[in-house]
Design a protein around this motif. Structure first.
Motif, PDB file in Angstrom:
ATOM      1  N   SER A  39       0.822  -1.209   0.000  1.00 60.26           N
ATOM      2  CA  SER A  39       0.000   0.000   0.000  1.00 60.26           C
ATOM      3  C   SER A  39       0.857   1.262   0.000  1.00 60.26           C
ATOM      4  O   SER A  39       0.363   2.356   0.252  1.00 60.26           O
ATOM      5  CB  SER A  39      -0.951   0.001   1.206  1.00 60.26           C
ATOM      6  N   SER A  40       2.148   1.099  -0.295  1.00 59.75           N
ATOM      7  CA  SER A  40       3.045   2.244  -0.445  1.00 59.75           C
ATOM      8  C   SER A  40       2.776   2.901  -1.801  1.00 59.75           C
ATOM      9  O   SER A  40       2.048   2.346  -2.632  1.00 59.75           O
ATOM     10  CB  SER A  40       4.499   1.772  -0.391  1.00 59.75           C
ATOM     11  N   ALA A  76      12.102   0.931   5.981  1.00 60.09           N
ATOM     12  CA  ALA A  76      11.844   1.178   7.401  1.00 60.09           C
ATOM     13  C   ALA A  76      10.472   0.655   7.783  1.00 60.09           C
ATOM     14  O   ALA A  76       9.531   0.678   6.974  1.00 60.09           O
ATOM     15  CB  ALA A  76      11.931   2.676   7.689  1.00 60.09           C
ATOM     16  N   LEU A  77      10.350   0.164   9.015  1.00 60.67           N
ATOM     17  CA  LEU A  77       9.085  -0.402   9.483  1.00 60.67           C
ATOM     18  C   LEU A  77       8.004   0.674   9.482  1.00 60.67           C
ATOM     19  O   LEU A  77       8.139   1.724  10.102  1.00 60.67           O
ATOM     20  CB  LEU A  77       9.258  -0.973  10.896  1.00 60.67           C
ATOM     21  N   LYS A  78       6.926   0.375   8.767  1.00 60.80           N
ATOM     22  CA  LYS A  78       5.799   1.308   8.686  1.00 60.80           C
ATOM     23  C   LYS A  78       4.505   0.517   8.759  1.00 60.80           C
ATOM     24  O   LYS A  78       4.296  -0.428   7.994  1.00 60.80           O
ATOM     25  CB  LYS A  78       5.851   2.102   7.380  1.00 60.80           C
ATOM     26  N   ILE A  79       3.632   0.893   9.695  1.00 59.81           N
ATOM     27  CA  ILE A  79       2.362   0.215   9.882  1.00 59.81           C
ATOM     28  C   ILE A  79       1.243   1.243   9.787  1.00 59.81           C
ATOM     29  O   ILE A  79       1.281   2.282  10.446  1.00 59.81           O
ATOM     30  CB  ILE A  79       2.314  -0.505  11.246  1.00 59.81           C
ATOM     31  N   GLU A  80       0.253   0.951   8.944  1.00 58.78           N
ATOM     32  CA  GLU A  80      -0.896   1.836   8.786  1.00 58.78           C
ATOM     33  C   GLU A  80      -2.178   1.021   8.901  1.00 58.78           C
ATOM     34  O   GLU A  80      -2.340   0.020   8.208  1.00 58.78           O
ATOM     35  CB  GLU A  80      -0.863   2.542   7.428  1.00 58.78           C
ATOM     36  N   GLU A  81      -3.088   1.452   9.764  1.00 61.27           N
ATOM     37  CA  GLU A  81      -4.385   0.792   9.928  1.00 61.27           C
ATOM     38  C   GLU A  81      -4.216  -0.707  10.151  1.00 61.27           C
ATOM     39  O   GLU A  81      -4.860  -1.544   9.513  1.00 61.27           O
ATOM     40  CB  GLU A  81      -5.272   1.058   8.703  1.00 61.27           C
ATOM     41  N   ASN A  82      -3.308  -1.053  11.046  1.00 60.90           N
ATOM     42  CA  ASN A  82      -3.037  -2.447  11.448  1.00 60.90           C
ATOM     43  C   ASN A  82      -2.471  -3.309  10.324  1.00 60.90           C
ATOM     44  O   ASN A  82      -2.499  -4.542  10.404  1.00 60.90           O
ATOM     45  CB  ASN A  82      -4.309  -3.105  11.992  1.00 60.90           C
ATOM     46  N   THR A  83      -1.971  -2.667   9.275  1.00 66.03           N
ATOM     47  CA  THR A  83      -1.355  -3.392   8.164  1.00 66.03           C
ATOM     48  C   THR A  83       0.089  -2.955   8.001  1.00 66.03           C
ATOM     49  O   THR A  83       0.387  -1.756   7.998  1.00 66.03           O
ATOM     50  CB  THR A  83      -2.115  -3.114   6.846  1.00 66.03           C
ATOM     51  N   GLY A  87       8.980  -2.847   5.686  1.00 63.51           N
ATOM     52  CA  GLY A  87       9.820  -3.190   6.830  1.00 63.51           C
ATOM     53  C   GLY A  87       9.649  -4.591   7.371  1.00 63.51           C
ATOM     54  O   GLY A  87       9.736  -4.800   8.589  1.00 63.51           O
ATOM     55  N   ILE A  88       9.429  -5.568   6.499  1.00 59.10           N
ATOM     56  CA  ILE A  88       9.258  -6.952   6.952  1.00 59.10           C
ATOM     57  C   ILE A  88      10.486  -7.442   7.717  1.00 59.10           C
ATOM     58  O   ILE A  88      10.371  -8.046   8.785  1.00 59.10           O
ATOM     59  CB  ILE A  88       8.976  -7.892   5.760  1.00 59.10           C
ATOM     60  N   ARG A  89      11.657  -7.166   7.185  1.00 61.29           N
ATOM     61  CA  ARG A  89      12.878  -7.651   7.838  1.00 61.29           C
ATOM     62  C   ARG A  89      13.013  -7.081   9.252  1.00 61.29           C
ATOM     63  O   ARG A  89      13.345  -7.809  10.191  1.00 61.29           O
ATOM     64  CB  ARG A  89      14.113  -7.283   6.996  1.00 61.29           C
ATOM     65  N   GLU A  90      12.743  -5.794   9.407  1.00 56.21           N
ATOM     66  CA  GLU A  90      12.844  -5.155  10.720  1.00 56.21           C
ATOM     67  C   GLU A  90      11.814  -5.740  11.691  1.00 56.21           C
ATOM     68  O   GLU A  90      12.121  -6.004  12.854  1.00 56.21           O
ATOM     69  CB  GLU A  90      12.640  -3.649  10.587  1.00 56.21           C
TER      70      GLU A  90
END
Length: 222
Positions: A39-40, A76-83, A87-90
């Motif tokens: 969703s990027s 970089a780890l980024k989470i939006e609306e619980n998704t 950043g999977i590796r992080e």
């Protein structure tokens, strides 16, 4: 290389991967869930391509899918609306289990039809493998019946293309299943025509075996 806390669901359009991802969400609130395209901004651009709104050569699309995947894994780890967006590796390094609807195997199957197979293989060769890979196998005719009611069609949702894609998936998975290339990754073949709950329980059992009964406090036996 295998990411120990990484799980992937794969299959042609209509196989039911998204349905099972959503079911798993209700059972594993502590997991992180994600999908490809992401969703990027890059992923949103790819979804325009899949809808046929933007036309690019197959080779160019393969490069963009790989670019989106690189941010998905290494960004970089980024989470939006619980998704999880990137950043999977992080996330995995921080002890989170990440479940993705599609990953590099989609590129190896879908993009290998429209352009020379060595291109998607070269672009995806350095991405880590998941610990568990669930492949949902389904007859393309049955898959298209499932998605016939969708308002928005995608460019790959055609019987001849999905038949070729299914065969490419099987070819790709044979390159990893029990071979040095797939060392550390377990491939679980799912009959996608089974009842949803049966498939869900099969996925739950495999996850419990791999992660010590994480979903219900104890490992199950089938």
């Amino acid at each position: 290389m295998v990411l120990e806390n990484f799980i992937v669901l794969e299959g042609i359009d209509g196989a039911g991967t998204t349905t099972q991802l959503n079911i798993l969400k209700s059972k594993a609130a502590e997991f992180l869930f994600t999908a490809e395209p992401t969703s990027s901004p890059t992923g949103k651009f790819l979804r325009q391509i899949l809808k046929g709104e933007i036309q690019l050569s197959n080779e160019t699309a393969a490069y963009i899918f790989a670019a989106d995947r690189n941010e998905h894994i290494n960004g970089a780890l980024k989470i939006e609306e619980n998704t999880l967006v990137t950043g999977i590796r992080e996330a995995c390094a921080n002890g989170k289990i990440v479940v993705s609807d599609r990953y590099l195997f989609s590129s190896l199957a879908y993009q290998s039809i429209g352009c020379a197979p060595e291109i998607p293989r070269a672009l995806n060769q350095f991405f880590p493998l998941p610990k568990l890979l669930f492949f949902f196998d389904i007859n393309p005719e049955d898959a298209l019946k499932r998605i016939s009611g969708r308002e928005q069609k995608e460019i790959f949702e055609k019987i001849d293309f999905l038949e070729k894609t299914r065969e490419e998936y099987k070819k790709v998975l044979s390159e990893y299943d029990g071979t040095e290339a797939g060392k550390g990754m377990k491939i679980i073949h799912i009959d996608a025509m089974l009842d949803r709950e049966k498939i869900s329980l099969q996925i739950e059992d495999e996850i419990n075996r791999a992660y010590g009964g994480i979903l219900n406090g104890k490992a199950k036996n089938i």
